[in-house]
Enzyme design. Structure first.
Site, PDB file in Angstrom:
ATOM      1  CD  GLU A  99      14.461 -13.428 -11.149  1.00 20.17           C
ATOM      2  OE1 GLU A  99      14.173 -14.047 -10.348  1.00 20.17           O
ATOM      3  OE2 GLU A  99      14.169 -12.225 -11.728  1.00 20.17           O
ATOM      4  CB  CYS A 117      -0.798  -0.022   1.209  1.00 28.16           C
ATOM      5  SG  CYS A 117      -2.027  -1.317   1.340  1.00 28.16           S
ATOM      6  CD1 TRP A 163      -1.124  -5.713  -3.663  1.00 38.13           C
ATOM      7  CD2 TRP A 163      -1.079  -6.708  -1.678  1.00 38.13           C
ATOM      8  NE1 TRP A 163      -0.827  -7.258  -3.828  1.00 38.13           N
ATOM      9  CE2 TRP A 163      -1.048  -7.881  -2.637  1.00 38.13           C
ATOM     10  CE3 TRP A 163      -1.355  -6.788  -0.230  1.00 38.13           C
ATOM     11  CZ2 TRP A 163      -0.821  -9.130  -2.172  1.00 38.13           C
ATOM     12  CZ3 TRP A 163      -0.885  -8.597   0.064  1.00 38.13           C
ATOM     13  CH2 TRP A 163      -0.765  -9.480  -0.931  1.00 38.13           C
ATOM     14  CG  ASN A 178       1.818   0.096   4.331  1.00 37.49           C
ATOM     15  OD1 ASN A 178       1.549  -1.314   4.045  1.00 37.49           O
ATOM     16  ND2 ASN A 178       3.125   0.374   3.932  1.00 37.49           N
ATOM     17  N   GLY A 179      -0.242  -2.034   6.308  1.00 34.87           N
ATOM     18  CA  GLY A 179       0.098  -3.217   7.376  1.00 34.87           C
ATOM     19  C   GLY A 179      -0.980  -3.776   7.832  1.00 34.87           C
ATOM     20  CE  LYS A 232      10.656  -2.839  -7.607  1.00 30.02           C
ATOM     21  NZ  LYS A 232      10.870  -4.299  -8.288  1.00 30.02           N
ATOM     22  CG  HIS A 281      14.473 -37.289 -10.919  1.00 30.29           C
ATOM     23  ND1 HIS A 281      14.416 -38.819 -10.789  1.00 30.29           N
ATOM     24  CD2 HIS A 281      15.531 -36.818 -11.029  1.00 30.29           C
ATOM     25  CE1 HIS A 281      15.686 -39.123 -11.041  1.00 30.29           C
ATOM     26  NE2 HIS A 281      16.503 -37.804 -11.388  1.00 30.29           N
ATOM     27  CD  GLU A 292       7.802 -11.760 -10.538  1.00 27.35           C
ATOM     28  OE1 GLU A 292       7.568 -10.816  -9.230  1.00 27.35           O
ATOM     29  OE2 GLU A 292       8.676 -11.358 -11.371  1.00 27.35           O
ATOM     30  NE  ARG A 330       4.751   1.307  -0.312  1.00 26.09           N
ATOM     31  CZ  ARG A 330       5.677   0.700   0.255  1.00 26.09           C
ATOM     32  NH1 ARG A 330       6.921   0.933  -0.104  1.00 26.09           N
ATOM     33  NH2 ARG A 330       5.400   0.178   1.480  1.00 26.09           N
ATOM     34  CE  LYS A 382      11.326 -10.705 -12.890  1.00 27.48           C
ATOM     35  NZ  LYS A 382      11.976 -10.939 -11.872  1.00 27.48           N
TER      36      LYS A 382
HETATM   37  C1  G6P Z   1       8.068  -8.696  -4.294  1.00 29.41           C
HETATM   38  C2  G6P Z   1       8.488  -8.359  -5.569  1.00 29.41           C
HETATM   39  C3  G6P Z   1       9.560  -9.274  -6.242  1.00 29.41           C
HETATM   40  C4  G6P Z   1      10.809  -9.014  -5.053  1.00 29.41           C
HETATM   41  C5  G6P Z   1      10.376  -9.555  -3.817  1.00 29.41           C
HETATM   42  C6  G6P Z   1      11.358  -9.185  -2.708  1.00 29.41           C
HETATM   43  O1  G6P Z   1       7.617 -10.197  -4.230  1.00 29.41           O
HETATM   44  O2  G6P Z   1       7.271  -8.674  -6.266  1.00 29.41           O
HETATM   45  O3  G6P Z   1       9.995  -8.456  -7.321  1.00 29.41           O
HETATM   46  O4  G6P Z   1      11.995 -10.034  -5.789  1.00 29.41           O
HETATM   47  O5  G6P Z   1       9.221  -9.017  -3.522  1.00 29.41           O
HETATM   48  O6  G6P Z   1      11.536  -7.818  -2.674  1.00 29.41           O
HETATM   49  P1  G6P Z   1      12.702  -7.083  -1.967  1.00 29.41           P
HETATM   50  O7  G6P Z   1      12.535  -5.757  -2.117  1.00 29.41           O
HETATM   51  O8  G6P Z   1      12.916  -7.671  -0.453  1.00 29.41           O
HETATM   52  O9  G6P Z   1      14.155  -7.603  -2.934  1.00 29.41           O
END
Ligand code: G6P
Length: 618
Positions: free
Chosen positions: A491, A2, A74, A100-101, A613, A514, A498, A27, A495
């Site tokens: 990763e 948020c 969020w 936020n929280g 994010k 496996h 996501e 956010r 990606k």
């Molecule tokens: C969220 C984001 C990811 C990120 C992760 C950790 O899930 O969508 O892209 O890698 O948080 O975030 P940080 O700020 O701790 O690297």
């Protein structure tokens, strides 16, 4: 998560709040709202959906007030509706609050308040918090002496009864032109401008108006009035504020000529990596150096183990770092999800150095892992991008990534800079142990060459875009790699899922037999990392096994490597390079592939559904 913005000053509060909310949208972007105060009147507007929806409604509304609060949400408690959007107003109409929280004991508080006549319009924990402030305010005796502090004291009393996490900003009808804010485990920053104050959950929301900021600490309460601000603790102790300077400007957080932040951030990686390594090589050219670790070389040499904790993409960067430290420095490394570490009571060896990695420095699970490790008496280092973040401030030492603001939800330049710093840590430790001077020089030169290698890898973009078009309509995809590129397979899969919502899984290539091979058919393509190296032939065998089952294959291989004819349907070349930098260079094609596939599918690349994010709730 948020986004929070509060404004006290002389300008139209809504204009400034909306600009801040647009920058904070990464956010959370389920719904948004503003509340302004004019004299003793609160004026509220909330909309489900993007900040843009709110901006359109606000344009009709013609707000003129100079004090206000705004929020982009969020959802945690309660679905995505206008009613559940913030700000929330207490049932007596006296307070408006953004939050936020997560308030963990909100159900008990709600029952308590409901028994005393307070009513609720939403399903949120935030509305409960707002009403608890109203309850304490109503109880607070109105003595001449306490009149001025009644607002801030009722917030203080409320927060003492609250369990959970919060970053809040509150308006009160009886105190025009004032905001009270506070934080616990959710970030809150005060921008100190010319005749104005801006309260925000991160600096991007206020950097266009001021670069002077006060980072609030957990348990601090800030009280803004048009003329001044004061900070105190939940225990009523006064705090002397420290005003810091932000060293980046709003242009760094703009999209420029690119269609999406993610695209911009992919293409600025050569410069970002240059910044991440600047000043970090020793004069003899054989090792790395870090200014902020606050740990002596002797202490480093005595270490027997490393522990790394992180979430999401940063966790993948830790896995690559594990590989490099073990490979070059020969020290055991353990990597854990921060969210698991904090609850699983992992036994730690006394000679362990604990690292957390976090782009934002605000991820709640990573912050909690850091605190847990510190509580156990460990020294904790942070690899972090956002200067002044909670993690940066609580760590005992650390390494900043220095790649500038990353706005796209899918992490790209922050990831490759984490890989770079991980490779530098491995070098630093290796040179204290068995790595020779000349191997160190070779390693350093490889690191220095990374920006150019990444530039070359980026030149494949048009080819990758064409490949992406052919693969955009699949429903499933596998990503397979080995050794230091196994985390890159994870990763790549992350990606893709996501931002394009294609189901994808990352596996070590040989493990594919496996289980995941059961998914292979002409409908499930595989992306293989197949660089030249010791186990190139083994990887090729895995590719043959997939081909034998009609699985389409995209191979990412190094220049000069000879893949047998027909084993891959599409081949993407990356420059051949030193083992320590290979994961960085290999990241580029999977970033581009997932980006172009998502664009081809018409997805909202920078704001993928359900994600945020910076995950500041558990
Ligand atoms: C969220 C984001 C990811 C990120 C992760 C950790 O899930 O969508 O892209 O890698 O948080 O975030 P940080 O700020 O701790 O690297």
């Amino acid at each position: 998560m948020c986004g929070i913005v509060g404004y006290v000053g002389k300008q139209n509060a809504v204009t400034i709040i909306l600009e801040g909310l647009k920058r904070l949208e990464y956010r959370g972007y389920d719904s948004a709202g503003v509340c302004v105060q004019k004299g003793r009147k609160l004026d509220l507007l909330k909309k489900a959906g993007r900040v843009e929806n709110l901006a359109k409604a606000a344009a009709q509304h013609r707000f003129t007030a100079t004090t206000g609060i705004g929020h982009t949400r969020w959802a945690t408690h309660g679905g995505v509706t206008d009613a559940n959007a913030h700000p929330h107003v207490s049932s007596d109409g006296k307070f408006a609050l953004i939050h936020n929280g997560v308030i963990e004991n909100y159900a008990q508080i709600k029952a308590f308040l409901a028994g005393r006549g307070y009513t609720f319009k939403s399903e949120t924990d935030t509305e409960v918090l707002c009403n608890l402030i109203a309850y304490h305010y109503a109880k607070e005796p109105v003595r001449a002496k306490s009149r001025q502090t009644r607002f801030v004291e009722s917030v203080r009393k409320t927060l003492r009864h609250v369990e959970g996490t919060y970053g809040i900003a509150v308006l009160c009808v009886d105190f025009p032109g004032q905001i009270v804010g506070s934080r616990k485990a959710s970030p809150l920053i005060l921008g100190v401008g010319e005749h104005e104050y801006i309260l925000a959950s991160d600096a991007s929301a206020l950097v266009s108006r001021t670069q002077n900021v006060v980072y609030l600490k957990d348990g601090e309460i800030v009280h803004l009035t048009p003329e001044s601000f004061s900070i105190s603790t939940l225990d009523q102790a006064d705090v002397s504020p420290v005003v810091d300077k932000i060293h980046w400007s709003v242009t760094a957080a703009d999209m420029g000529k690119y269609a999406h932040f993610m695209e911009k951030e992919i293409f600025e990686q050569p410069a970002a990596l240059e910044n991440a390594m600047r000043g970090r090589f020793a004069a003899d050219g054989s090792t790395a150096q870090f200014g902020g670790l606050n740990i002596t070389p002797g202490e480093f040499r005595d270490l027997e183990r490393f522990m790394f904790c992180a979430c999401g993409t940063a966790w993948h960067a830790c896995l690559v770092t594990e590989h490099l430290i073990e490979r070059f420095a020969r020290i055991p490394v353990e990597v854990d999800y921060a969210s698991e570490f904090r609850y699983r009571n992992s036994p730690l060896d006394p000679r362990t150095l604990f690292f957390v990695m976090s782009q934002s420095g605000e991820t709640i699970d990573t912050l909690a892992a850091l605190r847990e490790a510190k509580r156990k008496g460990y020294r904790v280092m942070a690899v972090n991008n956002v200067v002044g973040s909670s993690i940066a401030r609580e760590a005992d030492g650390g390494i900043y990534q220095h790649v500038g603001p990353e706005v796209g939800v899918a992490s790209t330049k922050a990831f490759t800079s984490q890989l770079l710093i991980g490779a530098m840590i491995a070098l630093y430790v290796a040179r204290m142990r068995d790595m020779s001077f000349s191997d160190g020089v070779t390693y350093v030169n490889a690191l220095k060459g990374v920006p150019e290698l990444v530039r070359q890898a980026l030149q494949q973009a048009p080819k990758i875009k064409a490949i992406a078009r052919r693969y955009a309509q699949y429903h499933d995809m596998l990503f397979l790699g080995r050794l230091s590129l196994f985390p890159l397979a994870l990763e790549g899969a992350l990606k893709l899922k996501e931002i394009s919502y294609i189901h994808a899984e990352g596996y070590p290539a040989a493990e594919m037999k496996h289980g995941p091979i059961a998914l292979v058919s002409e409908k499930c393509p595989s992306v293989f990392f197949a660089p030249q190296g010791e186990i190139f032939n083994k990887i090729v065998s895995s590719m043959q096994e997939i081909k034998a089952r009609k699985g389409p294959i995209i191979a990412i291989t190094t220049e000069g490597a000879e893949l047998p004819k027909g084993v891959a349907d599409d081949v993407i070349h990356i420059p051949a390079c030193h083992e320590a930098v290979l994961p960085i260079v290999a990241a580029i094609p999977v970033q581009l592939l997932s980006y172009y596939i998502a664009v081809e599918r018409g997805c909202d690349v920078d704001k993928p559904r359900n994600l945020a994010k910076s995950v500041t709730v558990e």
